[in-house]
Design a protein around this motif. Structure first.
Motif, PDB file in Angstrom:
ATOM      1  N   VAL A 226      -4.106   1.425  14.525  1.00  0.00           N
ATOM      2  CA  VAL A 226      -4.990   0.544  15.177  1.00  0.00           C
ATOM      3  C   VAL A 226      -4.742  -0.910  14.396  1.00  0.00           C
ATOM      4  O   VAL A 226      -4.267  -0.825  13.283  1.00  0.00           O
TER       5      VAL A 226
ATOM      6  N   HIS B  74      -7.672   3.823   6.216  1.00  0.00           N
ATOM      7  CA  HIS B  74      -6.976   2.747   5.782  1.00  0.00           C
ATOM      8  C   HIS B  74      -5.725   3.077   5.090  1.00  0.00           C
ATOM      9  O   HIS B  74      -5.412   3.911   4.752  1.00  0.00           O
ATOM     10  N   GLU B  75      -4.646   1.830   5.213  1.00  0.00           N
ATOM     11  CA  GLU B  75      -3.510   2.086   4.615  1.00  0.00           C
ATOM     12  C   GLU B  75      -3.547   2.788   3.345  1.00  0.00           C
ATOM     13  O   GLU B  75      -2.543   3.621   2.968  1.00  0.00           O
ATOM     14  N   ARG B  76      -4.387   2.419   2.177  1.00  0.00           N
ATOM     15  CA  ARG B  76      -4.156   2.774   0.880  1.00  0.00           C
ATOM     16  C   ARG B  76      -4.999   4.133   0.890  1.00  0.00           C
ATOM     17  O   ARG B  76      -4.529   4.864  -0.166  1.00  0.00           O
TER      18      ARG B  76
ATOM     19  N   HIS C 255      -2.657   1.766   8.971  1.00  0.00           N
ATOM     20  CA  HIS C 255      -4.204   1.809   9.106  1.00  0.00           C
ATOM     21  C   HIS C 255      -4.307   2.471  10.541  1.00  0.00           C
ATOM     22  O   HIS C 255      -3.826   1.991  11.338  1.00  0.00           O
ATOM     23  N   THR C 256      -4.957   3.654  10.687  1.00  0.00           N
ATOM     24  CA  THR C 256      -5.243   4.413  11.766  1.00  0.00           C
ATOM     25  C   THR C 256      -6.644   4.653  11.989  1.00  0.00           C
ATOM     26  O   THR C 256      -7.525   4.308  11.358  1.00  0.00           O
ATOM     27  N   THR C 257      -6.772   5.346  13.151  1.00  0.00           N
ATOM     28  CA  THR C 257      -8.179   5.686  13.441  1.00  0.00           C
ATOM     29  C   THR C 257      -8.984   6.766  12.318  1.00  0.00           C
ATOM     30  O   THR C 257     -10.111   6.828  12.281  1.00  0.00           O
TER      31      THR C 257
ATOM     32  N   ASN D  22       0.836  -1.200   0.121  1.00  0.00           N
ATOM     33  CA  ASN D  22      -0.026   0.024   0.098  1.00  0.00           C
ATOM     34  C   ASN D  22       0.927   1.223   0.109  1.00  0.00           C
ATOM     35  O   ASN D  22       0.385   2.394   0.576  1.00  0.00           O
TER      36      ASN D  22
ATOM     37  N   ALA E 141      -4.832  -3.790  12.218  1.00  0.00           N
ATOM     38  CA  ALA E 141      -5.504  -4.289  10.939  1.00  0.00           C
ATOM     39  C   ALA E 141      -4.624  -5.344  10.327  1.00  0.00           C
ATOM     40  O   ALA E 141      -3.249  -5.320  10.351  1.00  0.00           O
TER      41      ALA E 141
END
Lengths: 200, 166
Positions: free
Chosen positions: B123, B97-99, B92-94, B51, B125
């Motif tokens: 968070v 998403h990573e992408r 991947h955070t609050t 990603n 994932a």
């Protein structure tokens, strides 16, 4: 009375882990496809627990003959759940799923999951080919059970290594129930009978 | 202090650069045994580039912050701190998403070769709470890292780079 108790226990062991997964705080930070993919994985683990119980005819009201008819349908549901699980994860993060399928992932749990997936597809394929190939029942059972043991071990290790939406306690409970049910039915049905006969 | 290239691919596409890179790669190949005696370069981690979005902008912080990605960048061999090196971060955070583009950002190392980039809380994932970092400018070999947080509740994550000249 005993029947009610068994069904209640089964309902709790299946419903509670799914309820925990469905209300995980992690869901707040995931989009619907990822949520569905994760839940399909948890649902697959829950359906998996039904499989040996249905095949062994140990559930009250579902003796082996009727149980196996349901076992075939729940088996199809299990395969579909795994396809949804992998497909949804693919849409969410294609490179992570490609790594997992090619066994180049940095996360060991994904390899256990992928091995379990292929073993599951193999076990299902054996069901589809049973009549066509006219495999001897005992040999067929040995092959199906062998693949299923790979599915169960792979899935349990896969699930336990993951930090995800399932709660640790309820996930452990479901996994222990799955291992116990699988071992009980494999032993009850003497799934290795084909090996023993050949030796004697 | 070198200025970051906006797109490594574009940079590599110019013919002269390709020859330059080839010569440099050959030269560094000869130098590797000598360097191995000092500080070894950090290898790219499996899945580190997943990603990845080339050319993430340099930002004050990613999103609303609250979590710190920290680390150092040093040179292979002598271990000298490298200032002004561009490090890209995503996870991947609050807040995504990573992408997602808003999950990506970059920062530069200070005079001590240290970087600190504030970002939203990472968070769990794909099975683990983890971050991604990339060094992908032209002066050193590209390195992708994928550190894992020991605890999902941690509010910082550390990743150190030792870079090998191209």
């Amino acid at each position: 009375m005993r029947a009610v108790l068994i069904w209640c226990c089964l309902a709790v062991v299946i419903a509670v882990p799914l309820a925990v997964a469905a209300t995980s705080p992690l869901l707040a930070w995931r989009d619907p496809v990822y949520i569905a993919a994760g839940f399909a994985g948890a649902a697959a683990l829950a359906i998996m627990l039904l499989q040996p119980l249905l095949a062994g005819g140990v559930l009250p009201g579902l003796p082996a003959v009727r149980g196996r008819r349901v076992h075939r349908w729940t088996g199809i549901a299990l395969v579909l759940a795994v396809i949804l699980h992998v497909g949804g994860l693919w849409l969410t993060s294609p490179p992570d799923v490609v790594d997992a399928l090619l066994f180049t992932s940095p996360t060991p749990f994904s390899a256990w999951g992928v091995v379990a997936m292929w073993a599951l597809f193999g076990a299902a394929l054996l069901v589809a080919l049973r009549r066509r190939w006219r495999i001897r029942p005992q040999v067929w059972r040995l092959a199906h059970t062998g693949l299923v043991l790979v599915v169960v071990v792979g899935s349990v290790v896969h699930a336990m290594l993951i930090v995800g939406t399932m709660g640790t306690a309820t996930k452990t409970m479901l996994c222990l129930a799955l291992v116990a049910a699988t071992l009980k039915v494999v032993i009850d049905l003497r799934a290795w009978a084909a090996i023993k006969r050949r030796r004697s | 202090m070198t200025h970051p290239k906006p797109d490594r691919r574009k940079f590599l596409m110019s013919g002269g650069a390709v020859i330059g890179a080839a010569v440099a790669t050959g030269a560094s190949g000869l130098l590797v045994p000598a360097r191995a005696q000092g500080v070894a370069p950090t290898p790219t981690m499996r899945g580190g580039a997943n990603n990845y979005r080339p050319g993430a902008p340099i930002v004050e912080r990613i999103g609303n912050g609250g979590f710190w990605m920290v680390g150092t960048v040093r040179r292979a061999g002598d271990g000298a701190p490298l200032a002004g090196q561009r490090i890209q971060v995503w996870a991947h955070t609050t807040e995504g998403h990573e992408r997602d583009p808003q999950s990506h950002g970059a920062t530069l190392t200070d005079a001590n070769g240290e970087f600190r980039l504030e970002m939203p809380q990472i968070v769990p994932a794909f099975g683990q709470p983890h971050g991604h970092l990339a060094y992908d400018s032209a002066d050193f070999k590209t390195v992708f890292l994928r550190p894992i947080m020991p605890n999902a509740g941690d509010t910082s994550l550390r990743a150190d780079f030792v870079l090998e000249p191209v």
